[in-house]
Design a protein around this motif. Structure first.
Motif, PDB file in Angstrom:
ATOM      1  N   SER A 152      46.107  29.609  97.196  1.00 63.96           N
ATOM      2  CA  SER A 152      46.030  28.656  96.091  1.00 63.96           C
ATOM      3  C   SER A 152      45.314  29.320  94.919  1.00 63.96           C
ATOM      4  N   ALA A 153      46.024  29.442  93.799  1.00 72.09           N
ATOM      5  CA  ALA A 153      45.461  30.035  92.588  1.00 72.09           C
ATOM      6  C   ALA A 153      45.333  28.955  91.522  1.00 72.09           C
ATOM      7  N   VAL A 154      44.141  28.770  91.012  1.00 69.80           N
ATOM      8  CA  VAL A 154      43.902  27.759  89.973  1.00 69.80           C
ATOM      9  C   VAL A 154      43.459  28.472  88.704  1.00 69.80           C
ATOM     10  N   CYS A 155      44.225  28.283  87.646  1.00 64.28           N
ATOM     11  CA  CYS A 155      43.896  28.913  86.367  1.00 64.28           C
ATOM     12  C   CYS A 155      43.375  27.879  85.386  1.00 64.28           C
ATOM     13  N   THR A 156      42.777  28.337  84.314  1.00 62.02           N
ATOM     14  CA  THR A 156      42.331  27.438  83.257  1.00 62.02           C
ATOM     15  C   THR A 156      43.508  27.119  82.337  1.00 62.02           C
ATOM     16  N   ASP A 157      43.361  26.076  81.531  1.00 57.24           N
ATOM     17  CA  ASP A 157      44.398  25.775  80.540  1.00 57.24           C
ATOM     18  C   ASP A 157      44.581  26.952  79.588  1.00 57.24           C
ATOM     19  N   ALA A 158      43.477  27.594  79.226  1.00 52.73           N
ATOM     20  CA  ALA A 158      43.557  28.732  78.314  1.00 52.73           C
ATOM     21  C   ALA A 158      44.349  29.875  78.932  1.00 52.73           C
ATOM     22  N   GLU A 159      44.155  30.123  80.219  1.00 52.96           N
ATOM     23  CA  GLU A 159      44.908  31.181  80.895  1.00 52.96           C
ATOM     24  C   GLU A 159      46.391  30.848  80.952  1.00 52.96           C
ATOM     25  N   ALA A 160      46.723  29.578  81.198  1.00 51.89           N
ATOM     26  CA  ALA A 160      48.125  29.163  81.250  1.00 51.89           C
ATOM     27  C   ALA A 160      48.792  29.293  79.887  1.00 51.89           C
ATOM     28  N   VAL A 161      48.103  28.844  78.839  1.00 49.34           N
ATOM     29  CA  VAL A 161      48.657  28.932  77.489  1.00 49.34           C
ATOM     30  C   VAL A 161      48.786  30.387  77.057  1.00 49.34           C
ATOM     31  N   ASN A 162      47.782  31.193  77.346  1.00 48.25           N
ATOM     32  CA  ASN A 162      47.863  32.616  77.002  1.00 48.25           C
ATOM     33  C   ASN A 162      49.053  33.271  77.693  1.00 48.25           C
ATOM     34  N   ALA A 163      49.299  32.899  78.943  1.00 47.34           N
ATOM     35  CA  ALA A 163      50.452  33.446  79.663  1.00 47.34           C
ATOM     36  C   ALA A 163      51.755  33.059  78.974  1.00 47.34           C
ATOM     37  N   CYS A 164      51.847  31.814  78.497  1.00 44.98           N
ATOM     38  CA  CYS A 164      53.050  31.371  77.787  1.00 44.98           C
ATOM     39  C   CYS A 164      53.267  32.185  76.514  1.00 44.98           C
ATOM     40  N   GLN A 184      56.134  36.757  73.813  1.00 44.27           N
ATOM     41  CA  GLN A 184      56.132  38.050  73.130  1.00 44.27           C
ATOM     42  C   GLN A 184      56.847  39.121  73.947  1.00 44.27           C
ATOM     43  N   ASP A 185      56.667  39.096  75.259  1.00 48.09           N
ATOM     44  CA  ASP A 185      57.251  40.126  76.120  1.00 48.09           C
ATOM     45  C   ASP A 185      58.733  39.899  76.407  1.00 48.09           C
ATOM     46  N   HIS A 186      59.130  38.620  76.586  1.00 51.71           N
ATOM     47  CA  HIS A 186      60.498  38.332  77.049  1.00 51.71           C
ATOM     48  C   HIS A 186      61.252  37.329  76.182  1.00 51.71           C
ATOM     49  N   ARG A 187      60.667  36.910  75.083  1.00 54.47           N
ATOM     50  CA  ARG A 187      61.366  36.074  74.084  1.00 54.47           C
ATOM     51  C   ARG A 187      61.888  34.771  74.655  1.00 54.47           C
ATOM     52  N   LEU A 188      61.106  34.157  75.532  1.00 59.65           N
ATOM     53  CA  LEU A 188      61.455  32.854  76.097  1.00 59.65           C
ATOM     54  C   LEU A 188      60.255  31.922  75.999  1.00 59.65           C
ATOM     55  N   LEU A 189      60.518  30.673  75.671  1.00 58.76           N
ATOM     56  CA  LEU A 189      59.476  29.652  75.623  1.00 58.76           C
ATOM     57  C   LEU A 189      59.432  28.886  76.938  1.00 58.76           C
ATOM     58  N   VAL A 190      58.239  28.731  77.492  1.00 59.10           N
ATOM     59  CA  VAL A 190      58.050  27.937  78.704  1.00 59.10           C
ATOM     60  C   VAL A 190      56.816  27.061  78.538  1.00 59.10           C
ATOM     61  N   GLU A 191      56.740  26.005  79.339  1.00 58.55           N
ATOM     62  CA  GLU A 191      55.602  25.098  79.304  1.00 58.55           C
ATOM     63  C   GLU A 191      54.374  25.716  79.979  1.00 58.55           C
ATOM     64  N   PRO A 192      53.170  25.194  79.682  1.00 55.85           N
ATOM     65  CA  PRO A 192      51.974  25.634  80.399  1.00 55.85           C
ATOM     66  C   PRO A 192      52.071  25.457  81.915  1.00 55.85           C
ATOM     67  N   ALA A 193      52.868  24.486  82.372  1.00 57.61           N
ATOM     68  CA  ALA A 193      53.067  24.324  83.819  1.00 57.61           C
ATOM     69  C   ALA A 193      53.681  25.579  84.409  1.00 57.61           C
ATOM     70  N   CYS A 194      54.607  26.193  83.702  1.00 61.48           N
ATOM     71  CA  CYS A 194      55.194  27.466  84.115  1.00 61.48           C
ATOM     72  C   CYS A 194      54.214  28.603  83.851  1.00 61.48           C
ATOM     73  N   GLY A 195      53.442  28.466  82.780  1.00 57.87           N
ATOM     74  CA  GLY A 195      52.424  29.460  82.463  1.00 57.87           C
ATOM     75  C   GLY A 195      51.412  29.627  83.577  1.00 57.87           C
ATOM     76  N   ALA A 196      51.214  28.589  84.386  1.00 52.45           N
ATOM     77  CA  ALA A 196      50.277  28.690  85.513  1.00 52.45           C
ATOM     78  C   ALA A 196      50.707  29.781  86.476  1.00 52.45           C
ATOM     79  N   ALA A 197      52.012  29.892  86.740  1.00 54.40           N
ATOM     80  CA  ALA A 197      52.512  30.949  87.622  1.00 54.40           C
ATOM     81  C   ALA A 197      52.429  32.308  86.934  1.00 54.40           C
ATOM     82  N   LEU A 198      52.802  32.357  85.679  1.00 54.58           N
ATOM     83  CA  LEU A 198      52.752  33.618  84.936  1.00 54.58           C
ATOM     84  C   LEU A 198      51.321  34.126  84.784  1.00 54.58           C
ATOM     85  N   ALA A 199      50.362  33.204  84.729  1.00 55.23           N
ATOM     86  CA  ALA A 199      48.956  33.584  84.575  1.00 55.23           C
ATOM     87  C   ALA A 199      48.443  34.401  85.745  1.00 55.23           C
TER      88      ALA A 199
END
Length: 396
Positions: free
Chosen positions: A322-334, A339-354
């Motif tokens: 179980s990995a729990v990130c901060t909102d800032a980490e999720a948004v930064n991942a988005c 920037q890296d892959h030219r796709l927009l995703v929600e912070p919910a998806c950013g949690a995995a990318l984080a």
């Protein structure tokens, strides 16, 4: 009447990689100007050329060895076989091979199409004419998208917190939208009540139905076909967790494909971590409220089957983290992902990318993984450039 795959027969359908690439090109134009407004057209061409070389596309190979799970829904065109790409930027960052499963390219914008396609096709065969959903987010959009294809009436009850962008999309798909209650639980109660006395209607849970999980498990079947054979066994699969439907499907698919040793990393944001708290406690935990920007993860309590299946996976030699990130980490991942892959995703998806973008999480969860790491880019429709800019201002 569920026998594992009672979905609709119909015309053959496969994901058009050219369409996917076109979407990436358009996103590149918009997002490049968004993040670097002074860039010239020549600069954009250089940027896109670099992007092309930074990601190796794997076209899904729909061979006879692919599992027949949800196959008829797939053939009907109710969901897509999405590309798997090896991310050069993330692989360099982690010093490991990182692959991205781009379910953000599903028609409704998220992985939810997989499960909803399998569920709704089954319900239609059982005589259901109307679908009633309680999701003010991606599940509701998936129901509206699939229901329209199947010619079924769709009603969606959403809480008052639902983003206007989502309500507009639901209405554009022909869904009847009712705004009710301060949170999802209140909207869900009304949705259930509306189907109690109507035999032609069916309540559609956003995440808590075995047919949904089986549909979601098709992601693993595709992954097994798409991953280069020289990579060997999958080391880890990283998924965002809200109510638990996606992780239930992932665990089901791993079991079916004999990947019992694979690590599953369940990622959430602090304030929406119902799975993480339950996993730590060893029993269900009900959150008092959702306090995270990742509202799509907003289930106060995870389905108990997510905990049961995770425990079973561990008992057979696998690992669940179980990995729990901060909102800032999720948004930064988005932002970094755009920037890296030219796709927009929600912070919910950013949690995995984080789990990759955050040095803290990367060191904690990925340093000991052997084998390729797969991130389910689950997507999300509750995002646009204005929202991304606002999140960036608020959290970074």
């Amino acid at each position: 009447g569920w026998n594992g795959d009672n979905s609709i027969k119909g015309r053959s359908h496969s994901f058009n990689i050219r369409s996917s690439t076109s979407m990436l090109i358009v996103s590149s134009i918009l997002l490049t100007s968004f993040f670097t407004p002074s860039i010239s057209f020549a600069g954009f061409l250089s940027s896109f050329s670099a992007l092309h070389h930074r990601a190796t596309f794997q076209i899904p190979r729909m061979t006879s060895s692919l599992s027949a799970v949800a196959q008829r829904a797939r053939e009907q065109g109710l969901f897509r076989s999405t590309p798997l790409i090896r991310s050069i930027p993330l692989s360099q960052l982690a010093n490991k091979n990182i692959y991205l499963k781009l379910d953000a390219l599903q028609e409704s914008g998220s992985f939810k199409d997989r499960g909803m396609a399998h569920l709704c096709a089954n319900l239609l065969e059982q005589g259901v004419k109307r679908l009633v959903s309680s999701s003010g987010g991606n599940a509701g959009l998936a129901v509206a998208t699939i229901g329209k294809k199947l010619g079924m009436e769709v009603s969606v009850i959403v809480p008052q917190t639902t983003k206007p962008i989502v309500i507009e999309k639901l209405k554009s798909l022909g869904a009847d939208v009712t705004i009710h209650g301060e949170n999802w639980n209140a909207a869900d109660k009304l949705a259930r009540q509306r189907t109690e006395s109507d035999g032609a209607s069916a309540y559609i849970s956003p995440y808590d139905n075995p047919l949904l999980w089986t549909g979601h498990s098709s992601f693993i079947d595709e992954l097994v076909e798409e991953i280069p054979k020289e990579e060997g066994n999958v080391g880890a699969v990283v998924v965002s967790v809200g109510g638990g439907g996606l992780i239930c499907g992932v665990l089901e698919g791993l079991e079916r494909q004999g990947l019992s040793k694979t690590t599953v990393i369940a990622s959430e944001t602090d304030g929406a971590d119902s799975f993480g708290q339950a996993w730590k406690a060893g029993s269900l935990v009900t959150l008092p409220a959702i306090t995270s920007v990742a509202t799509s993860l907003g289930a106060l309590e995870v389905t108990p089957f997510a905990i049961e299946r995770a425990q079973k996976h561990q008992s057979t030699g696998g690992a669940v983290e179980s990995a729990v990130c901060t909102d800032a980490e999720a948004v930064n991942a988005c932002v970094q992902f755009a920037q890296d892959h030219r796709l927009l995703v929600e912070p919910a998806c950013g949690a995995a990318l984080a789990v990759v973008y955050s040095e803290r999480l990367r060191e904690k969860y990925l340093s000991n993984i052997e084998g390729p790491i797969i991130i389910e880019v689950c997507g999300g429709s509750g995002v646009n450039i204005d929202l991304m800019m606002q999140w960036k201002t608020d959290f970074l």
